[in-house]
Write a protein that holds these residues in place. Structure first.
Motif, PDB file in Angstrom:
ATOM      1  N   ALA A  35      35.893  11.188  11.121  1.00 14.51           N
ATOM      2  CA  ALA A  35      34.574  11.890  11.050  1.00 14.51           C
ATOM      3  C   ALA A  35      33.521  11.202  10.758  1.00 14.51           C
ATOM      4  O   ALA A  35      33.730  10.313   9.661  1.00 14.51           O
ATOM      5  N   LEU A  36      32.277  11.183  11.454  1.00 13.10           N
ATOM      6  CA  LEU A  36      31.187  10.368  10.871  1.00 13.10           C
ATOM      7  C   LEU A  36      29.974  11.160  10.555  1.00 13.10           C
ATOM      8  O   LEU A  36      29.812  12.091  11.651  1.00 13.10           O
ATOM      9  N   ILE A  37      29.525  10.989   9.411  1.00 13.44           N
ATOM     10  CA  ILE A  37      28.305  11.851   9.164  1.00 13.44           C
ATOM     11  C   ILE A  37      27.007  11.028   8.956  1.00 13.44           C
ATOM     12  O   ILE A  37      26.979  10.172   8.252  1.00 13.44           O
ATOM     13  N   GLY A  38      26.092  11.560   9.791  1.00 14.41           N
ATOM     14  CA  GLY A  38      24.783  10.695   9.897  1.00 14.41           C
ATOM     15  C   GLY A  38      23.655  11.536  10.303  1.00 14.41           C
ATOM     16  O   GLY A  38      23.683  12.831  10.231  1.00 14.41           O
ATOM     17  N   ASP A  39      22.385  10.963  10.292  1.00 17.97           N
ATOM     18  CA  ASP A  39      21.134  11.573  10.292  1.00 17.97           C
ATOM     19  C   ASP A  39      20.452  11.241  11.631  1.00 17.97           C
ATOM     20  O   ASP A  39      19.309  11.902  11.866  1.00 17.97           O
ATOM     21  N   ILE A  40      20.929  10.404  12.577  1.00 23.46           N
ATOM     22  CA  ILE A  40      20.202   9.901  13.870  1.00 23.46           C
ATOM     23  C   ILE A  40      21.124   9.815  14.978  1.00 23.46           C
ATOM     24  O   ILE A  40      22.367   9.773  14.740  1.00 23.46           O
ATOM     25  N   GLY A  41      20.507   9.916  15.955  1.00 24.63           N
ATOM     26  CA  GLY A  41      21.277   9.917  17.294  1.00 24.63           C
ATOM     27  C   GLY A  41      22.269   8.718  17.206  1.00 24.63           C
ATOM     28  O   GLY A  41      23.526   8.829  18.043  1.00 24.63           O
ATOM     29  N   ALA A  42      21.778   7.281  16.786  1.00 21.48           N
ATOM     30  CA  ALA A  42      22.744   6.368  16.978  1.00 21.48           C
ATOM     31  C   ALA A  42      24.059   6.571  16.042  1.00 21.48           C
ATOM     32  O   ALA A  42      25.323   6.091  16.728  1.00 21.48           O
ATOM     33  N   ASP A  43      24.125   7.406  15.291  1.00 19.37           N
ATOM     34  CA  ASP A  43      25.430   7.740  14.445  1.00 19.37           C
ATOM     35  C   ASP A  43      26.236   8.481  15.199  1.00 19.37           C
ATOM     36  O   ASP A  43      27.546   8.318  15.344  1.00 19.37           O
ATOM     37  N   MET A  44      25.483   9.593  16.026  1.00 24.98           N
ATOM     38  CA  MET A  44      26.435  10.444  16.917  1.00 24.98           C
ATOM     39  C   MET A  44      26.997   9.524  17.978  1.00 24.98           C
ATOM     40  O   MET A  44      27.998   9.828  18.500  1.00 24.98           O
ATOM     41  N   GLU A  45      26.307   8.696  18.507  1.00 27.42           N
ATOM     42  CA  GLU A  45      26.579   7.734  19.827  1.00 27.42           C
ATOM     43  C   GLU A  45      27.521   7.120  19.324  1.00 27.42           C
ATOM     44  O   GLU A  45      28.824   6.809  20.132  1.00 27.42           O
ATOM     45  N   ALA A  46      27.681   6.460  18.207  1.00 24.66           N
ATOM     46  CA  ALA A  46      28.783   5.665  17.618  1.00 24.66           C
ATOM     47  C   ALA A  46      30.065   6.205  17.586  1.00 24.66           C
ATOM     48  O   ALA A  46      31.002   5.738  17.803  1.00 24.66           O
ATOM     49  N   ALA A  47      30.155   7.637  16.852  1.00 22.74           N
ATOM     50  CA  ALA A  47      31.165   8.267  16.800  1.00 22.74           C
ATOM     51  C   ALA A  47      31.689   8.503  18.110  1.00 22.74           C
ATOM     52  O   ALA A  47      32.915   8.468  18.263  1.00 22.74           O
ATOM     53  N   ARG A  48      30.736   8.898  19.035  1.00 20.19           N
ATOM     54  CA  ARG A  48      31.511   9.291  20.364  1.00 20.19           C
ATOM     55  C   ARG A  48      32.023   8.225  21.138  1.00 20.19           C
ATOM     56  O   ARG A  48      33.267   8.403  21.589  1.00 20.19           O
ATOM     57  N   ALA A  49      31.466   6.838  21.001  1.00 19.08           N
ATOM     58  CA  ALA A  49      31.727   5.806  21.520  1.00 19.08           C
ATOM     59  C   ALA A  49      33.461   5.337  21.007  1.00 19.08           C
ATOM     60  O   ALA A  49      34.108   4.691  21.625  1.00 19.08           O
ATOM     61  N   ALA A  50      33.380   5.471  19.505  1.00 12.44           N
ATOM     62  CA  ALA A  50      34.695   5.289  19.178  1.00 12.44           C
ATOM     63  C   ALA A  50      35.787   6.192  19.059  1.00 12.44           C
ATOM     64  O   ALA A  50      36.961   5.929  18.853  1.00 12.44           O
ATOM     65  N   GLY A  51      35.389   7.347  19.701  1.00 13.59           N
ATOM     66  CA  GLY A  51      36.290   8.489  19.750  1.00 13.59           C
ATOM     67  C   GLY A  51      36.401   9.151  18.534  1.00 13.59           C
ATOM     68  O   GLY A  51      37.329  10.041  18.444  1.00 13.59           O
ATOM     69  N   ALA A  52      35.477   8.985  17.529  1.00 16.04           N
ATOM     70  CA  ALA A  52      35.487   9.818  16.331  1.00 16.04           C
ATOM     71  C   ALA A  52      34.795  11.287  16.552  1.00 16.04           C
ATOM     72  O   ALA A  52      34.020  11.262  17.322  1.00 16.04           O
ATOM     73  N   ARG A  53      34.564  12.147  15.613  1.00 20.84           N
ATOM     74  CA  ARG A  53      34.009  13.120  15.465  1.00 20.84           C
ATOM     75  C   ARG A  53      32.745  13.002  14.876  1.00 20.84           C
ATOM     76  O   ARG A  53      32.888  12.440  13.529  1.00 20.84           O
ATOM     77  N   GLY A  54      31.580  13.215  15.206  1.00 28.52           N
ATOM     78  CA  GLY A  54      30.114  13.233  14.714  1.00 28.52           C
ATOM     79  C   GLY A  54      29.709  14.557  14.274  1.00 28.52           C
ATOM     80  O   GLY A  54      29.847  15.518  14.966  1.00 28.52           O
ATOM     81  N   VAL A  55      29.118  14.564  13.173  1.00 28.03           N
ATOM     82  CA  VAL A  55      28.235  15.409  12.574  1.00 28.03           C
ATOM     83  C   VAL A  55      26.919  15.098  12.270  1.00 28.03           C
ATOM     84  O   VAL A  55      26.887  14.188  11.302  1.00 28.03           O
TER      85      VAL A  55
END
Length: 205
Positions: A140-160
């Protein structure tokens, strides 16, 4: 071009997942705006200040026996505004306040450098997972902006996403999973329903 800078912490605990386990194998945090207040191009440890509930959130991950790591874009290096020793000094200060992380993955490149590690690219997440020996799909990757969520999706991880005043409305709308603060975000990624399926508030279905 070199890849991301990797800083190792203590030896992480052994992965505690198996085929039927819905707990994450690792939890990665963005640094600025997530763990600590966002001070642009900060190289001064004295300016490091924790975000609300950061200590409780990181402690909750460690208490669960799950490795915690940090993935951070630091384009100030490429812009000539930060040096590696300054980045390391800030890292040490963060760990003085929050305790040691199992891994740090830092991108020192600028937006136009064409690297594969700068978020929203997946390189930081993948590098941290490789160093920890865990699959990105169980991270899981927790972040505050869209780039964090896009990085999680691109890696196959879960973003919050934990929105702050600088988070754009469209980033919130496309995040999939959001939480009002960092501790709630950790509770989401650590939560399991009785049937073993992870449930999150605010997750798109």
């Amino acid at each position: 071009m070199t890849g991301p800078w990797l800083f190792d912490g203590p030896v992480p605990p052994p992965p505690r997942y198996d085929a039927d386990d819905s707990l994450p194998a690792a939890v990665l945090f963005d640094r600025d705006g997530t763990l600590v207040t966002d001070v642009p191009y900060n190289g001064d440890p004295e300016r490091v200040a924790l975000m609300p509930s950061a200590r409780e959130a990181v402690d909750a991950v460690r208490t669960a026996g799950i490795p915690a790591g940090v993935v951070s874009n630091q384009s100030g290096v490429a812009r000539g505004l930060l040096t590696r020793p300054q980045v390391e000094a800030v890292r040490r200060r963060v760990e003085e306040l929050l305790g040691p992380f199992a891994v740090w993955a830092v991108c020192p490149h600028g937006p136009g450098d064409g690297c594969g590690c700068r978020k929203p690219a997946p390189g930081l997440v993948l590098a941290a997972c490789r160093r920890l020996g865990v699959p990105a799909g169980r991270t899981a990757l927790i972040g505050d902006i869209g780039a964090d969520m896009e990085a999680a999706r691109a890696a196959g991880a879960r973003g919050v996403l934990v929105p702050t005043p600088v988070t754009r409305p469209e980033e919130i709308a496309t995040a999939g999973t959001t939480a009002p603060d960092l501790l709630d975000a950790v509770r989401l990624v650590l939560s399991r329903s009785p049937d073993g399926v992870s449930r999150t508030v605010g997750e798109s279905r």
